[in-house]
Enzyme design. Structure first.
Site, PDB file in Angstrom:
ATOM      1  N   GLY A 114      25.206  23.429  18.357  1.00  0.00           N
ATOM      2  CA  GLY A 114      24.659  24.747  18.668  1.00  0.00           C
ATOM      3  C   GLY A 114      25.734  25.632  19.244  1.00  0.00           C
ATOM      4  O   GLY A 114      26.846  25.206  19.516  1.00  0.00           O
ATOM      5  N   GLY A 116      26.241  29.518  21.733  1.00  0.00           N
ATOM      6  CA  GLY A 116      25.594  30.514  22.570  1.00  0.00           C
ATOM      7  C   GLY A 116      26.559  31.617  22.927  1.00  0.00           C
ATOM      8  O   GLY A 116      27.507  31.897  22.200  1.00  0.00           O
ATOM      9  N   GLY A 117      26.287  32.234  24.086  1.00  0.00           N
ATOM     10  CA  GLY A 117      27.026  33.434  24.440  1.00  0.00           C
ATOM     11  C   GLY A 117      28.499  33.225  24.641  1.00  0.00           C
ATOM     12  O   GLY A 117      29.277  34.157  24.455  1.00  0.00           O
ATOM     13  N   MET A 118      28.940  32.058  25.018  1.00  0.00           N
ATOM     14  CA  MET A 118      30.354  31.881  25.334  1.00  0.00           C
ATOM     15  C   MET A 118      31.009  30.726  24.615  1.00  0.00           C
ATOM     16  O   MET A 118      32.218  30.708  24.479  1.00  0.00           O
ATOM     17  CB  MET A 118      30.525  31.669  26.846  1.00  0.00           C
ATOM     18  CG  MET A 118      30.291  32.910  27.664  1.00  0.00           C
ATOM     19  SD  MET A 118      30.683  32.578  29.353  1.00  0.00           S
ATOM     20  CE  MET A 118      32.355  31.984  29.186  1.00  0.00           C
ATOM     21  N   VAL A 121      29.190  24.127  20.661  1.00  0.00           N
ATOM     22  CA  VAL A 121      29.135  22.709  20.967  1.00  0.00           C
ATOM     23  C   VAL A 121      29.103  21.911  19.671  1.00  0.00           C
ATOM     24  O   VAL A 121      28.292  22.185  18.781  1.00  0.00           O
ATOM     25  CB  VAL A 121      27.877  22.381  21.816  1.00  0.00           C
ATOM     26  CG1 VAL A 121      27.885  20.908  22.201  1.00  0.00           C
ATOM     27  CG2 VAL A 121      27.837  23.249  23.052  1.00  0.00           C
ATOM     28  N   LYS A 136      32.462  20.984  23.912  1.00  0.00           N
ATOM     29  CA  LYS A 136      32.263  22.435  23.981  1.00  0.00           C
ATOM     30  C   LYS A 136      33.620  23.118  23.895  1.00  0.00           C
ATOM     31  O   LYS A 136      34.568  22.742  24.596  1.00  0.00           O
ATOM     32  CB  LYS A 136      31.571  22.821  25.290  1.00  0.00           C
ATOM     33  CG  LYS A 136      31.457  24.342  25.465  1.00  0.00           C
ATOM     34  CD  LYS A 136      30.769  24.695  26.775  1.00  0.00           C
ATOM     35  CE  LYS A 136      29.298  24.416  26.664  1.00  0.00           C
ATOM     36  NZ  LYS A 136      28.560  24.933  27.840  1.00  0.00           N
ATOM     37  N   ASP A 229      22.347  29.545  37.544  1.00  0.00           N
ATOM     38  CA  ASP A 229      21.635  29.963  36.341  1.00  0.00           C
ATOM     39  C   ASP A 229      20.686  28.865  35.871  1.00  0.00           C
ATOM     40  O   ASP A 229      20.617  28.557  34.678  1.00  0.00           O
ATOM     41  CB  ASP A 229      22.635  30.321  35.227  1.00  0.00           C
ATOM     42  CG  ASP A 229      21.943  31.036  34.058  1.00  0.00           C
ATOM     43  OD1 ASP A 229      20.993  31.803  34.316  1.00  0.00           O
ATOM     44  OD2 ASP A 229      22.347  30.798  32.913  1.00  0.00           O
TER      45      ASP A 229
END
Length: 1020
Positions: A114, A116-118, A121, A136, A229
């Site tokens: 997957g 995401g924002g940064m 993986v 990652k 978070d």
């Protein structure tokens, strides 16, 4: 002889971890489908509030676990080329029949999990360790500020690498290939917590899963980290049911006041310090808005209290299926959060009101109004697991008492058990799963000592748990059978619940153990509060009754269990965490209207503050506890508080006269509870310490002897407190010159402590060194040296500086007694270098003698200056240190042949002992007279020398055992002096008497014994 002793008793030493059932990490199995996968979230670091960094997660919330295999690691390009490997992988995808797999460092890429924002993986295969991992890497095109984003990824790795907990994903490695930074983590097969909750789970199951996640956060907070978070998307539920918290990319240390970066983030620091730097410039908000705390909404720094808020939002949403705040708009949500407007639970919700109350407190707008810690929140969420058990027992007992045989028969026919086995109440506290978790944790932090440690603690914990179950079952059956009144049953279960909380906290502490506090934890197990007290009906009913109001009684019981956890935090050197728990109790204004609870809370607070070094604050807490205890008639709290307050005055606050003056009051308060072995034993130990500090060794010894006898009578000697009392007896015997008795006491200390602490516990070095001093006093110095050398080899791998210091001091003392000045000097210098901050005047005095014996004048003078530093007209001349320093100075000068100079410090040491009838002072006067007689004899002043030696013998005969070698030393010196004056018959008589004493205890090679034989031969 230099007198060495540990006088300060360890009074109720040594925090509660957070909560009971953290899940065990089962570890990896094989690559081909048998992977013990640990949770890893497909998204990367948590997204910021900016729209261009929105997090992307697979719609199902499930991790793609396509395994691939070693031969065909990856046959298709990733679904996004906007990641650091994107261009490389797209290029290689143009050649699908390639012979070489795509690699990242040593990892073979299997597929995309997957992004995401940064970050992105990948599922990868680790060739070296034959395991599947999640790796990652950092986006390039998606993230604008390359350097800042790279630092965030490194920061995430550093944060997670600091943690080792079954509910936190584990970081294996951080690396860089070319300009691509990656983090390799354990691979997990499972779903996000968000997706898991959507499958219509019962509220109890949801709460249990969130408790696991909460333990992960609590562990992070204990390590000094804040997640910042937390949300359901940032936790995973593995196929084995274990929960993992991930994405610590927004974490940073919370225990420092960290400033923000300057414009452009220009500040340059080493990468190892990145975790301690703020993540963004001032004004930029991090985190997902729906889960953010009010302080984060206001642009303030996230703290552990912020994590607590986010956790409560997540749990509220999962339990009730709704948000706790308005979702009409971001502005409305923000306003509700900032003003603490929490929506009530939906009508008809099966979730108990107590859970909502806990969540509402965790969602308070002011951080200080929330729970003191995640630990306290978790304890509130999971409290009272035995409600059903008690209700069943009470119902059955009521039926028996009322003669409702038909009701019981009906219950029996329906299979409804009146007293179900209480073993179920220890589920998740001490069972096979928890034992395995403790074993894994101990092996991780101390692999070389794990076998020994587990062999010590597991049987003890098992016995404690089994006894607890038996007592719980017995209490229920006695109540159900009408043999025990309801109020007695309540008192017993209340006591047992507190013991269970202590057991739970102790097991939690082991599951999160570190190498630095493992030894404290081992002794904490041995010092668990006694269960026998919960079966003592007479003592329970004599104690102050609980509140009459049932609601207040329940709250008081809950807080008492919290205080039991705080006591474990104290014993395991986690005083600050323990203080947080105590403050959560004191914050309940309604519950603390019950003064006995107030007294107990302040007593625990003072004890924790003593451990934390806050002596002045501890005195205030003890004062508050004492007044509350006396006011409410809480005799046991008053007794314990007075004892600990007295010890604080005598030692930490340096007010021995004040402690001595208050000893009668302390004794009076403790006599009220003299039947309580633990409380009265602690008083006797403290009273002995106060007497010892004042130089009243006879009174000290009597108190310690009584304490040991009482503990032995009740089977409580094999505990840390019992061992300390026995140790103090040995020290007192050593000081008064009863070396045989002292040696026997220390041998017993070693034997008993080995049973619950093992042969390699750091305290073993102290026990062995004290035995070595006793053996030296018996003329068995070679035996003492051999024991210390064996100990040095056995504990050679210890990193404990105090242990190293103690061993080297013991070696040096033994070699000094054997007149091996060079070897003694070498070991003593090594001790000073090993722990300079612990090397006291007393140790410098010993080093001074060794340097003089080795003819190292410069080393002797340096040691002399260090030993005499700070001694002036204000120094307490009654203390051991003052006496020993001047005696050592005189002996050192005599060793160097500076006999006339040696007289002054020896006479100065004797002057403070004139007129005292205390046996210790009498024996010291004898030793000084012996030393002065030897010096005078070497100076040719035979008459003065003989007077001194006869005075020494008289002093020794008055207070020492007839077998004491110091009498023989005085006789030997008189014989040498008589022979020097030509009195052969008299010399022979002295030599014969001395030889008989040496023969009783000394080893054949004992130098003075050899001298006595030689003198006898010359005299004849």
């Amino acid at each position: 002889m230099i007198e060495f002793t540990r006088l300060t008793p360890r009074i109720d030493e040594n925090p509660v971890n957070d909560s009971p059932d953290a899940q065990l990490n089962s570890g990896a199995r094989s690559l081909a489908g048998e992977q013990g996968a640990m949770a890893f979230h497909p998204s990367s670091l948590a997204a910021t509030a900016r729209s261009d960094a929105a997090e992307v997660t697979p719609a199902s919330g499930r991790v793609d676990t396509t395994e691939g295999n070693r031969a065909t690691p990856m046959s298709a390009p990733p679904r996004s080329a906007g990641d650091p490997l994107g261009k490389l992988l797209v290029k290689r995808a143009l050649f699908p029949r390639r012979s070489q797999p795509v690699r990242l460092g040593r990892f073979t890429v299997l597929g995309l999990i997957g992004h995401g924002g940064m970050g992105v993986v990948y599922a990868c295969y680790d060739d070296q360790l034959d395991r599947k991992v999640a790796v990652k890497v950092l986006h390039r095109e998606v993230v604008r500020e390359q350097d800042n984003a790279r630092k965030r990824l490194l920061r995430e790795a550093q944060a997670m690498a600091r943690l080792s907990h079954p509910n936190i994903v584990t970081v294996h490695e951080v690396g860089q290939v070319d300009d691509t930074l990656y983090v390799a983590m354990e691979f997990v097969r499972g779903v996000t917590l968000e997706a898991w909750v959507q499958q219509s789970r019962p509220w109890r199951q949801i709460l249990a899963v969130y408790l696991q996640a909460g333990r992960g956060l609590a562990a992070a907070h204990r390590a000094g980290l804040v997640h910042r978070d937390f949300k359901p998307q940032n936790a995973m539920v593995g196929e084995d049911g274990r929960v993992k918290v991930l994405d610590f990319g927004l974490a940073r240390l919370h225990d420092e006041d960290l400033g923000e970066e300057g414009p452009g983030g220009a500040s340059v620091r080493p990468e190892s310090a990145l975790l301690r730097r703020p993540l963004t410039r001032t004004g930029v908000i991090l985190g997902t808005p729906g889960y953010m705390s009010p302080e984060q909404h206001l642009g303030l720094r996230g703290t552990a209290e912020s994590d607590q808020f986010s956790f409560c939002v997540s749990l509220y949403q999962s339990l009730y299926g709704e948000w706790p705040f308005s979702t009409e708009s971001f502005q409305a949500l923000r306003e509700d959060a900032v003003h603490g407007r929490v929506a009530p639970p939906p009508a008809g919700s099966p979730v108990p009101a107590r859970v909502f109350k806990a969540l509402r407190r965790g969602l308070r707008a002011e951080p200080g109004a929330r729970f003191a810690s995640m630990t306290a929140l978790l304890a509130e969420l999971e409290r009272d697991p035995a409600v059903t058990y008690r209700r069943v027992a009470a119902l059955a007992a009521t039926a028996v008492i009322a003669g409702a045989g038909g009701v019981i028969a009906t219950m029996g026919n329906s299979g409804f058990e009146r007293c179900p086995d209480a073993r179920a109440e220890l589920a998740g506290i001490w069972d096979e799963g928890r034992a395995a978790e403790v074993g894994a944790a101990v092996r991780a932090v101390a692999p070389t000592r794990a076998g020994e440690t587990l062999a010590l603690i597991e049987p003890q914990l098992g016995r404690y748990a089994a006894t607890w179950v038996q007592l719980r079952n017995d209490a229920c059956r006695a109540h159900a059978g009408g043999r025990r009144a309801a109020h007695v049953f309540d008192l017993q279960t209340s006591c047992l619940d507190q013991r269970r909380a202590a057991l739970d906290a102790t097991v939690d502490a082991f599951a999160l153990a570190e190498a630095t506090n493992l030894d404290d934890l081992v002794q904490t197990v041995a010092g668990l509060p006694p269960l026998a007290a919960c079966a003592d009906v007479e003592a329970l009913t004599a104690a102050i009754p609980p509140p009459a109001d049932p609601l207040l009684r329940a709250r008081v019981q809950q807080h008492r269990e919290t205080l039991a956890r705080a006591e474990v935090q104290e014993h395991t050197a986690q005083s600050r965490l323990g203080l947080q728990l105590v403050e959560s109790v004191l914050a309940d204004a309604k519950a603390t209207t019950y003064e006995p609870l107030l007294a107990e809370a302040y007593l625990r607070k003072g004890s924790l503050q003593v451990r934390d070094g806050a002596s002045a604050a501890a005195l205030q807490s003890f004062d508050a506890a004492l007044w509350a205890a006396i006011s409410s008639g809480h005799a046991s709290a008053a007794a314990l508080t007075s004892s600990r307050r007295g010890h604080l005055l005598a030692y930490q606050l340096g007010r021995p006269d004040q402690a001595q003056a208050q000893l009668r009051l302390i004794a009076a308060l403790n006599r009220v509870v003299a039947d309580d072995v633990e409380i009265y034993g602690e008083f006797l130990n403290v009273a002995g310490a106060i007497h010892a500090h004042a130089g009243n060794w006879s009174a000290a010894g009597a108190r310690w002897q009584e304490a040991v006898a009482r503990h032995e009578e009740h089977g409580r000697l094999e505990t840390p407190l019992g061992i300390n009392m026995l140790f103090n007896i040995g020290a007192q015997l050593l000081i008064v010159g009863q070396y045989e008795e002292a040696a026997a006491s220390f041998r017993r200390v070693i034997d008993l402590s080995e049973r619950f602490s093992g042969p390699n516990h750091p305290d073993r070095a102290m026990y062995e060194s004290m035995l070595a001093y006793a053996l030296t006093g018996l003329g068995r110095t070679r035996e003492a040296l051999a024991r210390m050398r064996e100990l040095e080899v056995r504990l050679s791998g210890s990193e404990n500086k105090v242990t190293r210091l103690t061993i080297l001091l013991g070696l040096g003392q033994a070699e000094l007694a054997l007149n091996d000045g060079r070897a003694a000097l070498q070991h003593l210098v090594g001790a000073q270098q090993a722990s300079p901050e612990k090397f006291s005047r007393r140790e410098w005095a010993v080093l001074m003698c060794a340097a003089a014996l080795a003819r190292d004048v410069s080393a002797m003078e340096k040691a002399r200056d260090q030993a005499l530093a700070g001694i002036d007209e204000h120094t307490d001349v009654r203390g051991l240190t003052y006496h020993e320093v001047f005696v050592a100075h005189g002996r050192a000068l005599a060793s160097l042949g500076r006999l006339r100079e040696a007289l002054e410090p020896l006479e100065r040491a004797r002057s403070v002992l004139v007129g005292s009838d205390d046996p210790v002072h009498v024996a010291r006067r004898g030793r000084l007279a012996l030393e002065l007689g030897r010096v005078r004899g070497r100076l040719g002043e035979h008459e003065v020398a003989e007077r001194e030696l006869r005075a020494a013998l008289a002093e020794f005969e008055a207070v020492l055992s007839p077998r004491n070698l110091e009498l023989a030393d005085a006789m030997l010196a008189l014989g040498e002096l008589a022979l020097a004056q030509g009195r052969r018959d008299e010399a022979g008589q002295w030599a014969s008497r001395a030889e008989a004493i040496y023969a009783a205890t000394a080893e054949p090679e004992h130098a003075p014994w050899l001298q006595a034989r030689a003198l006898l031969a010359r005299a004849r």
